[in-house]
Design a protein around this motif. Structure first.
Motif, PDB file in Angstrom:
ATOM      1  N   ALA A 102       0.828  -1.215   0.000  1.00 44.44           N
ATOM      2  CA  ALA A 102       0.000   0.000   0.000  1.00 44.44           C
ATOM      3  C   ALA A 102       0.858   1.258   0.000  1.00 44.44           C
ATOM      4  N   GLN A 103       1.954   1.267   0.765  1.00 44.06           N
ATOM      5  CA  GLN A 103       2.816   2.443   0.838  1.00 44.06           C
ATOM      6  C   GLN A 103       3.578   2.676  -0.457  1.00 44.06           C
ATOM      7  N   HIS A 104       4.065   1.588  -1.073  1.00 42.96           N
ATOM      8  CA  HIS A 104       4.875   1.719  -2.284  1.00 42.96           C
ATOM      9  C   HIS A 104       4.055   2.194  -3.479  1.00 42.96           C
ATOM     10  N   PHE A 105       2.807   1.756  -3.559  1.00 48.00           N
ATOM     11  CA  PHE A 105       2.025   2.016  -4.765  1.00 48.00           C
ATOM     12  C   PHE A 105       0.826   2.943  -4.515  1.00 48.00           C
ATOM     13  N   GLN A 106       0.766   3.549  -3.321  1.00 47.58           N
ATOM     14  CA  GLN A 106      -0.319   4.467  -2.977  1.00 47.58           C
ATOM     15  C   GLN A 106      -1.688   3.832  -3.225  1.00 47.58           C
ATOM     16  N   HIS A 107      -1.822   2.591  -2.738  1.00 39.57           N
ATOM     17  CA  HIS A 107      -3.095   1.865  -2.788  1.00 39.57           C
ATOM     18  C   HIS A 107      -3.603   1.733  -1.357  1.00 39.57           C
ATOM     19  N   PRO A 108      -4.359   2.719  -0.868  1.00 39.37           N
ATOM     20  CA  PRO A 108      -4.685   2.743   0.574  1.00 39.37           C
ATOM     21  C   PRO A 108      -5.706   1.705   1.023  1.00 39.37           C
ATOM     22  N   LEU A 109      -6.643   1.306   0.141  1.00 39.08           N
ATOM     23  CA  LEU A 109      -7.764   0.474   0.590  1.00 39.08           C
ATOM     24  C   LEU A 109      -7.517  -1.010   0.326  1.00 39.08           C
ATOM     25  N   ALA A 110      -7.907  -1.826   1.293  1.00 39.03           N
ATOM     26  CA  ALA A 110      -7.787  -3.278   1.165  1.00 39.03           C
ATOM     27  C   ALA A 110      -8.907  -3.930   1.961  1.00 39.03           C
ATOM     28  N   VAL A 111      -9.235  -5.154   1.577  1.00 40.48           N
ATOM     29  CA  VAL A 111     -10.181  -5.941   2.347  1.00 40.48           C
ATOM     30  C   VAL A 111      -9.412  -7.064   3.033  1.00 40.48           C
ATOM     31  N   ASN A 112      -9.553  -7.152   4.327  1.00 40.98           N
ATOM     32  CA  ASN A 112      -8.924  -8.215   5.096  1.00 40.98           C
ATOM     33  C   ASN A 112      -9.844  -9.429   5.086  1.00 40.98           C
ATOM     34  N   ILE A 113      -9.293 -10.579   4.717  1.00 41.70           N
ATOM     35  CA  ILE A 113     -10.063 -11.823   4.643  1.00 41.70           C
ATOM     36  C   ILE A 113      -9.481 -12.813   5.634  1.00 41.70           C
ATOM     37  N   GLN A 114     -10.343 -13.324   6.495  1.00 44.68           N
ATOM     38  CA  GLN A 114      -9.948 -14.358   7.452  1.00 44.68           C
ATOM     39  C   GLN A 114     -10.837 -15.575   7.234  1.00 44.68           C
ATOM     40  N   ARG A 115     -10.187 -16.741   7.098  1.00 44.78           N
ATOM     41  CA  ARG A 115     -10.951 -17.970   6.856  1.00 44.78           C
ATOM     42  C   ARG A 115     -10.648 -18.999   7.943  1.00 44.78           C
ATOM     43  N   THR A 116     -11.670 -19.679   8.382  1.00 48.34           N
ATOM     44  CA  THR A 116     -11.505 -20.825   9.288  1.00 48.34           C
ATOM     45  C   THR A 116     -12.251 -21.996   8.683  1.00 48.34           C
ATOM     46  N   ARG A 117     -11.612 -23.157   8.726  1.00 46.71           N
ATOM     47  CA  ARG A 117     -12.189 -24.336   8.098  1.00 46.71           C
ATOM     48  C   ARG A 117     -13.412 -24.823   8.875  1.00 46.71           C
ATOM     49  N   LYS A 118     -14.475 -25.127   8.172  1.00 52.24           N
ATOM     50  CA  LYS A 118     -15.686 -25.642   8.811  1.00 52.24           C
ATOM     51  C   LYS A 118     -15.476 -27.070   9.275  1.00 52.24           C
ATOM     52  N   ARG A 119     -16.150 -27.426  10.335  1.00 49.37           N
ATOM     53  CA  ARG A 119     -16.113 -28.809  10.796  1.00 49.37           C
ATOM     54  C   ARG A 119     -16.861 -29.676   9.805  1.00 49.37           C
ATOM     55  N   LYS A 120     -16.341 -30.871   9.566  1.00 51.12           N
ATOM     56  CA  LYS A 120     -16.979 -31.772   8.611  1.00 51.12           C
ATOM     57  C   LYS A 120     -18.318 -32.251   9.159  1.00 51.12           C
ATOM     58  N   GLN A 121     -19.316 -32.302   8.282  1.00 54.62           N
ATOM     59  CA  GLN A 121     -20.640 -32.775   8.676  1.00 54.62           C
ATOM     60  C   GLN A 121     -20.679 -34.293   8.762  1.00 54.62           C
ATOM     61  N   ARG A 122     -19.732 -34.949   8.055  1.00 60.12           N
ATOM     62  CA  ARG A 122     -19.745 -36.415   8.038  1.00 60.12           C
ATOM     63  C   ARG A 122     -18.351 -36.910   8.399  1.00 60.12           C
ATOM     64  N   ASP A 123     -18.269 -37.885   9.269  1.00 63.77           N
ATOM     65  CA  ASP A 123     -16.994 -38.454   9.665  1.00 63.77           C
ATOM     66  C   ASP A 123     -16.388 -39.240   8.510  1.00 63.77           C
ATOM     67  N   ASP A 124     -15.043 -39.202   8.418  1.00 65.28           N
ATOM     68  CA  ASP A 124     -14.359 -39.895   7.321  1.00 65.28           C
ATOM     69  C   ASP A 124     -14.601 -41.399   7.349  1.00 65.28           C
ATOM     70  N   SER A 125     -14.939 -41.938   8.544  1.00 70.19           N
ATOM     71  CA  SER A 125     -15.152 -43.390   8.649  1.00 70.19           C
ATOM     72  C   SER A 125     -16.511 -43.811   8.116  1.00 70.19           C
ATOM     73  N   GLU A 126     -17.435 -42.838   7.943  1.00 72.56           N
ATOM     74  CA  GLU A 126     -18.754 -43.178   7.419  1.00 72.56           C
ATOM     75  C   GLU A 126     -18.677 -43.424   5.919  1.00 72.56           C
ATOM     76  N   PRO A 127     -19.552 -44.288   5.404  1.00 67.05           N
ATOM     77  CA  PRO A 127     -19.546 -44.525   3.952  1.00 67.05           C
ATOM     78  C   PRO A 127     -19.978 -43.281   3.209  1.00 67.05           C
ATOM     79  N   PRO A 128     -19.394 -43.050   2.021  1.00 67.09           N
ATOM     80  CA  PRO A 128     -19.762 -41.843   1.261  1.00 67.09           C
ATOM     81  C   PRO A 128     -21.192 -41.923   0.758  1.00 67.09           C
ATOM     82  N   GLU A 129     -21.754 -40.742   0.462  1.00 68.21           N
ATOM     83  CA  GLU A 129     -23.097 -40.701  -0.079  1.00 68.21           C
ATOM     84  C   GLU A 129     -23.125 -41.333  -1.466  1.00 68.21           C
ATOM     85  N   LYS A 130     -24.248 -41.987  -1.772  1.00 67.09           N
ATOM     86  CA  LYS A 130     -24.383 -42.620  -3.082  1.00 67.09           C
ATOM     87  C   LYS A 130     -24.477 -41.543  -4.153  1.00 67.09           C
ATOM     88  N   MET A 131     -23.709 -41.751  -5.226  1.00 69.58           N
ATOM     89  CA  MET A 131     -23.702 -40.788  -6.324  1.00 69.58           C
ATOM     90  C   MET A 131     -24.637 -41.272  -7.416  1.00 69.58           C
TER      91      MET A 131
END
Length: 804
Positions: free
Chosen positions: A61-90
């Motif tokens: 921002a200082q080098h290129f005079q670009h004052p505005l930015a959006v800060n993005i924070q991500r946290t991984r969601k907990r899985k709805q299905r355990d890996d040991s469960e069989p996958p859904e039928k496709m």
């Protein structure tokens, strides 16, 4: 809600579809939106900068005079299905992309660096820009799409397919192979409507090759896999003539000829692309020791894994080996030296190599993946998540016909290409950074070629600078009785059907590589025919890269064979392969004489490779031209060149027809200034000359040609003429090469390959560390493994010269 004066006057807009948005990781380090401080994406240019202690976003921002930015924070969601469960039928087989909303909880906050405030309102143009950034494909996603989608092309056999008279095939005849009972992996011949089973495929899918036998018997080249047909018009189409997947622009029409309405089809089998993708992402390289126990994950400095972007294990294995070398560590790992301001850091090779060095060597990112939970009753830590080198892959592949695609590639060719790019980048880097030394210099050495007339015994010496050697591995099968075992019920054990080969030593390969050979040249000194030719090391490098070629032509197809090469950890002495130069009593061929119209000028094809190509049915002229264009050593590479250049108008023009031996080139002189310009990019004068002749003197096309022909020998014709016809008439002084240090080497790392083709399968690296041999298998980094076994089958060996 905080405000600042820059909101109202902000010249911002949402990103366009073709613009890259860097919202996953910082463009100059691997800090990401998943870190506690998040990632700041510039609202003005969409550059991503870390918001943590390194403050790369603030510096941007200082080098290129670009004052505005959006800060993005991500946290991984907990899985709805355990890996040991069989996958859904496709209900339909497909690759379903997981969206960001499925995987992450995302928070955004607009900030102004100039005013030092955050929590700004997301309204008006600012709000639209933030929404556009969140919804846009990131740079990494754009590159992943290229890596996950198979880039298919139309060929002449699909474009001009001629079908037999229309008829409807009874539905019962479409249920199984015409020659056996297989009901899957069925391929319909689009020429005559024959239905035959294909080859055995990944995932245990059966095949008896009846489709292949049909094309061999009838010359019908194009077939479609019935189980892959979808109502949307997607399907696996294979051209046996090209031996590649292709597109059929008239698939709907061609299927209707056989009474098949594609709109009624439901996909029942995975496509070749889906199977290849599944194979690459689930390929389980052996991660257990001899006792069957899981290998111990490793963490810390110089122990960071790289995420597989779909088909990038060939890249990961090479860069892990390079950045384990002191020359690359010193050159690119500079934590105390800040980067200068760069407008587009994601597109700057120097920045991306510095970023990779920091990521791999600092230990900052080498930690267990918190999203992966170890199995119960296990004290082991999970493996790392790995760093995604999407920006580097883009730069390495930019403009290259192979490395820019999604396909698995040859790791040795990637090594050659990457070393060239790095050497080219040094000149510009010297003006911006301190203490810049070319790390590729550690690979360079001189080979000396000696030609001696069999009759008059006169000799000629020539030196060539090289960065690697490629040695052929002798292939000798063990008797069938020794490599076939039977199961208890009397059937052949499938695991043992593959042929077994007699082991060879690295010394045998080097003995063959440096052995004298007879070449068919005429001596203008005595008029007789026949020379001995031998190449030995005039100097030796700090790092010796050896490519072990285990290929033979099987049914006209270059096939990789698992021939064991015995290489130990002990010190290996290369003294026996050192050239002693001109000996007392030897008489040199005068520089103004030429052996057979120029021992150096006239191209001399590798006889073994030439015989192999001619045995495939190619005319001698074409074979010589292919070998001249591809390095004169590898029949497989030359055969590939031939298939690509079949339609060249001068394909049958002899090499020496008016151009001094340059394949397909112009007979006229090459502009010395263009040779010098290409030399400044890191190419040798002979390589530059050959490329310019091949492309009619066009600089841009010459650069593309050089990158697509990394093994080209070059055109030495004009060098010889210049050397002989100097202004003072005296013979030119030879390059003085002095190397008297001990020639002792030890193995430091290997790149290994599993699979029958270098363009498929899986690559990993084993690197010798203070803890022992460490396996780098994409994001997995572990101690030990079957390294002794893998040393026998490595594709690239890196030896390091021992200090005195």
């Amino acid at each position: 809600m905080a405000t600042c004066p820059h909101l109202a006057s902000a010249n911002v807009r949402p990103p366009r579809p073709n613009e890259s948005v860097y919202r996953e990781d910082c463009t100059v380090c691997f800090d990401s939106a998943e870190d506690p401080a998040g990632l700041d994406v510039c609202l003005h240019c969409f550059n991503g900068g870390c918001a943590g202690e390194r403050i790369h976003s603030r510096l941007h921002a200082q080098h290129f005079q670009h004052p505005l930015a959006v800060n993005i924070q991500r946290t991984r969601k907990r899985k709805q299905r355990d890996d040991s469960e069989p996958p859904e039928k496709m209900s339909k087989l497909e690759i379903k992309a997981e969206s960001d909303e499925d995987r992450w909880d995302t928070k955004t906050d607009v900030k102004c660096f100039e005013c030092g405030v955050d929590g700004l309102a997301k309204e008006g143009k600012v709000g639209e820009t933030v929404q556009g950034i969140i919804k846009a494909n990131t740079f990494a996603q754009q590159e992943e799409v290229k890596a996950w989608e198979l880039e298919l092309q139309i060929c002449e056999h699909t474009a001009f397919l001629e079908q037999e008279p229309a008829r409807e095939i009874p539905s019962g005849d479409l249920g199984h192979c015409n020659q056996c009972d297989l009901k899957e992996n069925l391929w319909l011949c689009l020429t005559c409507g024959n239905l035959g089973c294909g080859r055995r495929q990944f995932g245990g899918i059966g095949g008896n090759n009846h489709g292949l036998e049909h094309k061999d018997a009838n010359g019908h080249w194009v077939a479609v896999k019935l189980g892959s047909l979808t109502a949307e018009g997607n399907a696996d189409i294979y051209c046996y003539k090209c031996d590649e997947e292709r597109k059929d622009p008239k698939l709907v029409e061609h299927l209707l000829n056989w009474g098949i309405n594609i709109a009624d089809r439901v996909k029942t089998e995975k496509s070749l692309g889906e199977m290849q993708l599944e194979h690459n992402l689930t390929y389980e390289f052996n991660m257990t020791d001899a006792d069957g126990k899981q290998l111990k994950p490793m963490f810390g400095p110089e122990l960071t894994g790289l995420k597989n972007l779909g088909n990038t294990c060939y890249l990961a294995s090479v860069v892990q080996s390079l950045f384990a070398m002191p020359e690359f560590k010193k050159r690119y790992h500079r934590p105390d030296e800040p980067l200068p301001p760069i407008d587009k850091p994601a597109e700057d090779l120097e920045v991306q190599l510095r970023k990779l060095a920091d990521g791999l060597l600092s230990g900052r990112y080498s930690k267990p993946d918190s999203a992966v939970q170890p199995s119960q009753n296990s004290d082991e830590k999970p493996h790392q998540r790995g760093l995604a080198p999407a920006m580097l892959k883009h730069l390495v592949g930019r403009g290259h016909p192979e490395f820019s695609t999604n396909h698995q590639q040859d790791s040795f060719e990637l090594l050659l290409h990457l070393l060239k790019l790095i050497s080219r980048s040094q000149q510009s880097a010297r003006g911006q950074y301190q203490d810049v030394t070319d790390p590729v210099e550690a690979f360079r050495f001189w080979m000396e070629q000696r030609l001696q007339c069999l009759q008059c015994k006169k000799v000629r010496y020539r030196q060539d600078e090289m960065e690697n050697i490629s040695v052929a591995v002798p292939i000798k099968r063990l008797p069938k009785s020794e490599d076939t075992k039977m199961t208890t019920n009397g059937d052949k054990d499938e695991k043992d059907e593959a042929p077994q080969f007699e082991p060879v030593t690295l010394k045998q390969c080097l003995d063959d590589f440096t052995a004298p050979e007879i070449v068919d040249l005429s001596c203008s000194g005595c008029g007789n025919k026949g020379f001995t030719k031998q190449s030995l090391f005039k100097s030796l490098p700090t790092v010796l890269a050896v490519n072990a070629r285990r290929f033979e032509i099987v049914g006209w197809v270059p096939t990789k064979q698992d021939v064991p090469v015995i290489v130990g950890d002990e010190v290996f002495d290369m003294e026996a392969y050192r050239s002693k130069g001109k000996q007392p009593g030897e008489e040199e061929l005068p520089e103004d004489q030429e052996a057979g119209a120029g021992a150096s000028n006239k191209f001399v094809p590798n006889e073994m490779a030439l015989d192999m190509l001619m045995s495939m049915g190619f005319p001698r002229v074409r074979c010589e031209k292919a070998l001249n264009a591809t390095g004169n050593s590898d029949a497989e590479v030359a055969a590939g060149w031939l298939f690509e250049h079949m339609e060249d108008p001068d394909i049958d023009t002899p090499l020496d027809a008016g151009n001094g031996g340059a394949a397909g080139g112009s007979a006229g002189a090459v502009d010395p200034e263009k040779i010098e310009n290409l030399g400044n990019m890191g190419f040798s004068a002979p390589q530059a000359r050959q490329a310019l002749k091949e492309t009619g003197g066009d600089m841009e096309r010459a650069v593309d040609w050089l990158f697509s022909h990394p093994d080209a020998t070059g055109d030495f014709g004009d060098d010889e003429a210049t050397a002989t016809n100097g202004t003072d008439g005296d013979a030119p002084a030879k390059i003085e090469i002095e190397d008297t240090k001990p020639a002792k080497f030890s193995l430091s790392s290997i790149v290994c390959h599993k699979g029958s083709s270098i363009h498929a399968g899986h690559y990993v690296a084993f690197i010798k560390k203070k803890e022992g041999w460490v396996l780098f298998n994409d994001e997995k980094v572990a101690l030990g493994g079957d390294v002794e076994e893998m040393k026998k089958f490595a594709y690239i060996y890196f030896f390091r010269r021992q200090r005195v």
